[in-house]
Scaffold this motif. Structure first.
Motif, PDB file in Angstrom:
ATOM      1  N   ASP A   1       0.417  20.053  12.404  1.00  0.00           N
ATOM      2  CA  ASP A   1      -0.005  19.038  13.370  1.00  0.00           C
ATOM      3  C   ASP A   1      -1.043  18.098  12.759  1.00  0.00           C
ATOM      4  N   GLN A   2      -1.948  18.706  11.987  1.00  0.00           N
ATOM      5  CA  GLN A   2      -2.993  17.876  11.365  1.00  0.00           C
ATOM      6  C   GLN A   2      -2.385  16.904  10.348  1.00  0.00           C
ATOM      7  N   VAL A   3      -1.429  17.418   9.560  1.00  0.00           N
ATOM      8  CA  VAL A   3      -0.791  16.557   8.558  1.00  0.00           C
ATOM      9  C   VAL A   3      -0.025  15.433   9.247  1.00  0.00           C
ATOM     10  N   LEU A   4       0.692  15.793  10.299  1.00  0.00           N
ATOM     11  CA  LEU A   4       1.462  14.777  11.030  1.00  0.00           C
ATOM     12  C   LEU A   4       0.544  13.672  11.555  1.00  0.00           C
ATOM     13  N   SER A   5      -0.561  14.071  12.182  1.00  0.00           N
ATOM     14  CA  SER A   5      -1.378  13.007  12.775  1.00  0.00           C
ATOM     15  C   SER A   5      -2.150  12.229  11.707  1.00  0.00           C
TER      16      SER A   5
ATOM     17  N   SER B   1       9.602  21.079   1.017  1.00  0.00           N
ATOM     18  CA  SER B   1       9.065  21.111   2.384  1.00  0.00           C
ATOM     19  C   SER B   1      10.155  21.497   3.374  1.00  0.00           C
ATOM     20  N   ASP B   2       9.726  21.914   4.564  1.00  0.00           N
ATOM     21  CA  ASP B   2      10.675  22.155   5.638  1.00  0.00           C
ATOM     22  C   ASP B   2      11.259  20.787   6.052  1.00  0.00           C
ATOM     23  N   LEU B   3      12.582  20.661   5.930  1.00  0.00           N
ATOM     24  CA  LEU B   3      13.189  19.337   6.118  1.00  0.00           C
ATOM     25  C   LEU B   3      13.001  18.785   7.527  1.00  0.00           C
ATOM     26  N   ASP B   4      13.040  19.673   8.527  1.00  0.00           N
ATOM     27  CA  ASP B   4      12.853  19.170   9.891  1.00  0.00           C
ATOM     28  C   ASP B   4      11.433  18.612  10.060  1.00  0.00           C
ATOM     29  N   PHE B   5      10.489  19.266   9.371  1.00  0.00           N
ATOM     30  CA  PHE B   5       9.121  18.737   9.455  1.00  0.00           C
ATOM     31  C   PHE B   5       9.037  17.363   8.772  1.00  0.00           C
TER      32      PHE B   5
ATOM     33  N   PHE C   1       5.157   5.262   2.572  1.00  0.00           N
ATOM     34  CA  PHE C   1       4.576   6.595   2.763  1.00  0.00           C
ATOM     35  C   PHE C   1       5.355   7.608   1.928  1.00  0.00           C
ATOM     36  N   SER C   2       4.638   8.420   1.138  1.00  0.00           N
ATOM     37  CA  SER C   2       5.273   9.483   0.356  1.00  0.00           C
ATOM     38  C   SER C   2       4.881  10.837   0.910  1.00  0.00           C
ATOM     39  N   ALA C   3       5.882  11.696   1.106  1.00  0.00           N
ATOM     40  CA  ALA C   3       5.625  13.076   1.517  1.00  0.00           C
ATOM     41  C   ALA C   3       5.580  13.909   0.242  1.00  0.00           C
ATOM     42  N   GLU C   4       4.381  14.100  -0.283  1.00  0.00           N
ATOM     43  CA  GLU C   4       4.281  14.797  -1.566  1.00  0.00           C
ATOM     44  C   GLU C   4       4.898  16.199  -1.470  1.00  0.00           C
TER      45      GLU C   4
ATOM     46  N   ILE D   1       0.879  -1.176   0.000  1.00  0.00           N
ATOM     47  CA  ILE D   1       0.000   0.000   0.000  1.00  0.00           C
ATOM     48  C   ILE D   1       0.912   1.221   0.000  1.00  0.00           C
ATOM     49  N   HIS D   2       0.715   2.090  -0.979  1.00  0.00           N
ATOM     50  CA  HIS D   2       1.528   3.301  -1.098  1.00  0.00           C
ATOM     51  C   HIS D   2       0.618   4.497  -0.813  1.00  0.00           C
ATOM     52  N   THR D   3       0.787   5.047   0.378  1.00  0.00           N
ATOM     53  CA  THR D   3      -0.086   6.162   0.739  1.00  0.00           C
ATOM     54  C   THR D   3       0.710   7.467   0.777  1.00  0.00           C
ATOM     55  N   PHE D   4       0.046   8.561   0.417  1.00  0.00           N
ATOM     56  CA  PHE D   4       0.807   9.818   0.310  1.00  0.00           C
ATOM     57  C   PHE D   4       0.023  11.007   0.854  1.00  0.00           C
ATOM     58  N   LEU D   5       0.788  11.989   1.337  1.00  0.00           N
ATOM     59  CA  LEU D   5       0.212  13.226   1.864  1.00  0.00           C
ATOM     60  C   LEU D   5       1.263  14.322   1.714  1.00  0.00           C
ATOM     61  N   ALA D   6       0.803  15.504   1.324  1.00  0.00           N
ATOM     62  CA  ALA D   6       1.768  16.589   1.083  1.00  0.00           C
ATOM     63  C   ALA D   6       2.300  17.169   2.393  1.00  0.00           C
ATOM     64  N   THR D   7       3.577  17.558   2.359  1.00  0.00           N
ATOM     65  CA  THR D   7       4.198  18.127   3.565  1.00  0.00           C
ATOM     66  C   THR D   7       4.732  19.543   3.355  1.00  0.00           C
ATOM     67  N   SER D   8       4.636  20.065   2.125  1.00  0.00           N
ATOM     68  CA  SER D   8       5.177  21.420   1.918  1.00  0.00           C
ATOM     69  C   SER D   8       4.162  22.450   2.414  1.00  0.00           C
ATOM     70  N   ASP D   9       4.686  23.597   2.868  1.00  0.00           N
ATOM     71  CA  ASP D   9       3.784  24.644   3.372  1.00  0.00           C
ATOM     72  C   ASP D   9       2.779  25.044   2.304  1.00  0.00           C
ATOM     73  N   ILE D  10       3.268  25.147   1.078  1.00  0.00           N
ATOM     74  CA  ILE D  10       2.391  25.614  -0.007  1.00  0.00           C
ATOM     75  C   ILE D  10       1.245  24.621  -0.257  1.00  0.00           C
ATOM     76  N   HIS D  11       1.545  23.327  -0.237  1.00  0.00           N
ATOM     77  CA  HIS D  11       0.476  22.332  -0.436  1.00  0.00           C
ATOM     78  C   HIS D  11      -0.451  22.264   0.777  1.00  0.00           C
ATOM     79  N   MET D  12       0.150  22.354   1.967  1.00  0.00           N
ATOM     80  CA  MET D  12      -0.693  22.238   3.170  1.00  0.00           C
ATOM     81  C   MET D  12      -1.666  23.418   3.243  1.00  0.00           C
ATOM     82  N   LYS D  13      -1.142  24.616   2.915  1.00  0.00           N
ATOM     83  CA  LYS D  13      -1.979  25.818   3.060  1.00  0.00           C
ATOM     84  C   LYS D  13      -3.066  25.875   1.981  1.00  0.00           C
ATOM     85  N   TYR D  14      -2.646  25.696   0.696  1.00  0.00           N
ATOM     86  CA  TYR D  14      -3.604  25.948  -0.382  1.00  0.00           C
ATOM     87  C   TYR D  14      -4.394  24.723  -0.815  1.00  0.00           C
TER      88      TYR D  14
END
Ligand code: KIV
Ligand code: ZN
Length: 511
Positions: A116-120, A146-150, A138-141, A96-109
């Motif tokens: 916190d919401q993306v993390l959980s 993205s902020d690397l520490d995040f 897991f893919s961090a789109e 199973i290959h699941t993905f969610l964006a982690t960049s500020d631009i994707h998270m915001k828009y």
């Protein structure tokens, strides 16, 4: 012993996201079998939630292709993951290959979520997928922006939740090799539990750097690369598998890694992808382009004749390219035809071979030499063909510098023959108009290209069209014939038949 690079092939998923490159179930299955011959490690067979057609394709491959891992894509939500698992569950070691964006631009828009919401959500989704299988990616789109520490925080959490592969995509093809390599090193050094997972990369080619970025990632610790044959994929495409594989093989002196790919199957695989998708390979494309091993200048030709390595850094045989692909002629028998077709990557059933042999003999009667490309055009028609709602019975067109271009077309539709004539700006326009009258269709012609399959005035003309149906779906149609107006009619009808087939097969596709 050098480290192994896992090859995750996404030709059937990201590759299919190339505009107009949609493939039907039979074509995807044939390609999956070819990927097995290439010995890829993982086949991403599709995005099961996207449509019933995608679901069926993934299921068909997972159910029947047991030699490799089969992956299905899912967004981070239960319905996507349930659907992916439903399609995959009969596979051997399905992923199973699941993905969610982690960049500020994707998270915001796009997601309208905070960190916190993306993390959980990432954590919960991986936990949920892990209930089905321990093989979770897991893919961090948009990871490279993205902020690397995040990303480190998310990756650490999803490893704890059960992910065994972590993918760091350069979704927009924005990264530079140095920068991308440094990002990978940062992840390797700052994710405390990274030793419990394989770090993967997935690069897009918007700046022409997908292969270079993948190599930079390998040099800094990535051990899975996601790629496609011929580099097809969303927008400018993905990392080209053949380029990556041949860099690693050719420059083994500089690399500390290897792949398990059978590179001798690269050329037939490239031809198959191009034949099925209707996306030609540019002549100067590295490794698989028509000119990749052609030497034009006299000095080069002379050098290669004296010693191949003067100007060739790879042996064409290493990618499965037999020099001088003049293969068959009028007197060739069924056996010779069968073995040549197998080299091209097709294992035909007896009835398929019968049909191809008849077409081959017909063409050999009018054309002296038969090339691989001629065979591929026949295979496209006879083996990869989809049910023909509209069948060409015959056609004729008249044109000239003074004549009014006119075409008459006779089609079989629902077992009944119908005929229409039309005039047009040129013979092809007239032919397409006659076809539109008979089929009562209103598709838009987006692209038309004609080329000669091989050299010589007796060569077959090959026409590729891209058409848009009234529902906005875009398909590619192909046709070949020694007469180019007939080839155009075949291509147009092939496109219309594909639109109908796609509608039936996929239900509502919403990629
Ligand atoms: O480009 C991308 O980010 C993707 C992900 C779904 C892996 O295709
Ligand atoms: Zn992608």
């Amino acid at each position: 012993m050098s480290d192994k690079i896992y090859i995750f092939d996404t030709t059937l998923r990201d590759g299919e996201q190339s505009p107009g490159a949609s493939m039907n179930m039979q074509e995807k299955f044939r390609l999956a079998q070819q990927l097995v011959k290439l010995n890829v490690d993982i086949i991403e067979a599709g995005f099961p939630i996207a449509s019933s057609g995608d679901f069926d394709c993934v299921k068909n491959i997972a159910d029947n292709v047991k030699e490799v891992q089969v992956a299905g894509l899912a967004r981070c939500n239960k319905k996507d993951i349930d659907t992916a698992w439903d399609a995959l569950k009969k596979g051997s070691n399905p992923r199973i290959h699941t993905f969610l964006a982690t960049s500020d631009i994707h998270m915001k828009y796009k997601l309208k979520m905070d960190r916190d919401q993306v993390l959980s959500l990432a954590e919960d989704s991986v936990k949920y997928a892990s209930k089905y299988t321990s093989n979770v990616e897991f893919s961090a789109e948009d990871a490279s922006r993205s902020d690397l520490d995040f990303v480190c925080t998310v990756f650490e959490a999803v490893i704890n939740a059960g992910a065994t592969t972590l993918n760091f995509p350069d979704t927009t093809g924005y990264a530079l090799p140095n920068e991308f390599g440094n990002q990978i090193r940062y992840l390797m050094e700052n994710i405390p539990n990274i030793d419990k997972a394989v770090l993967s990369v997935h690069c897009h080619n918007d700046l022409g750097l997908a292969v270079a970025n993948s190599l930079a990632a390998i040099n800094n610790g990535a051990r899975q690369v996601e790629c496609t044959i011929n580099g097809i994929g969303e927008r400018a495409g993905n990392t080209a598998m053949e380029e990556l594989a041949m860099v690693i093989r050719t420059r083994a002196d500089q690399m500390t890694v290897h792949t398990d790919l059978v590179t001798e199957n690269i050329y037939p695989s490239s031809r198959m992808v191009s034949t099925i998708t209707g996306m030609p390979v540019q002549p100067n494309k590295a490794i698989v382009g028509g000119n990749a091993f052609a030497h034009e200048s006299g000095i080069h030709q002379d050098g290669v004749l004296k010693e191949r390595t003067t100007y060739e850094i790879m042996d064409p045989a290493d990618i499965g390219l037999s020099k001088g692909n003049l293969v068959l002629g009028k007197h060739s028998g069924r056996h010779a035809l069968k073995s040549r077709i197998e080299i091209l990557g097709y294992n035909l059933k007896d009835d398929e071979l019968d049909r191809v042999f008849v077409r081959f003999k017909e063409l050999a009667d009018v054309k002296k030499d038969m090339f691989d490309e001629d065979l591929e055009a026949i295979l496209m028609d006879e083996v990869l063909r989809i049910p023909e709602t509209y069948k060409l019975v015959y056609m004729g067109a008249m044109s000239g510098s003074k004549a009014l271009p006119t075409a008459s077309v006779r089609l079989e539709i629902d077992e009944e023959e119908v005929e229409a004539s039309a005039i047009g700006v040129g013979p092809i326009d007239a032919t397409f108009r006659a076809i539109a009258i008979l089929t009562k269709t209103k598709s838009k012609l987006l692209y038309f290209a004609v080329s000669s399959i091989t050299g010589g005035t007796d060569a077959q003309g090959e026409v590729m069209v891209r058409i848009e149906g009234d529902d906005g779906k875009i398909v590619v149609g192909q046709g070949a014939d020694p007469d180019i107006t007939t080839a155009a009619a075949r291509a147009y009808l092939n496109g219309l038949n594909r639109l109908i087939y796609l509608k039936k097969e996929t239900g509502s596709k919403n990629k």
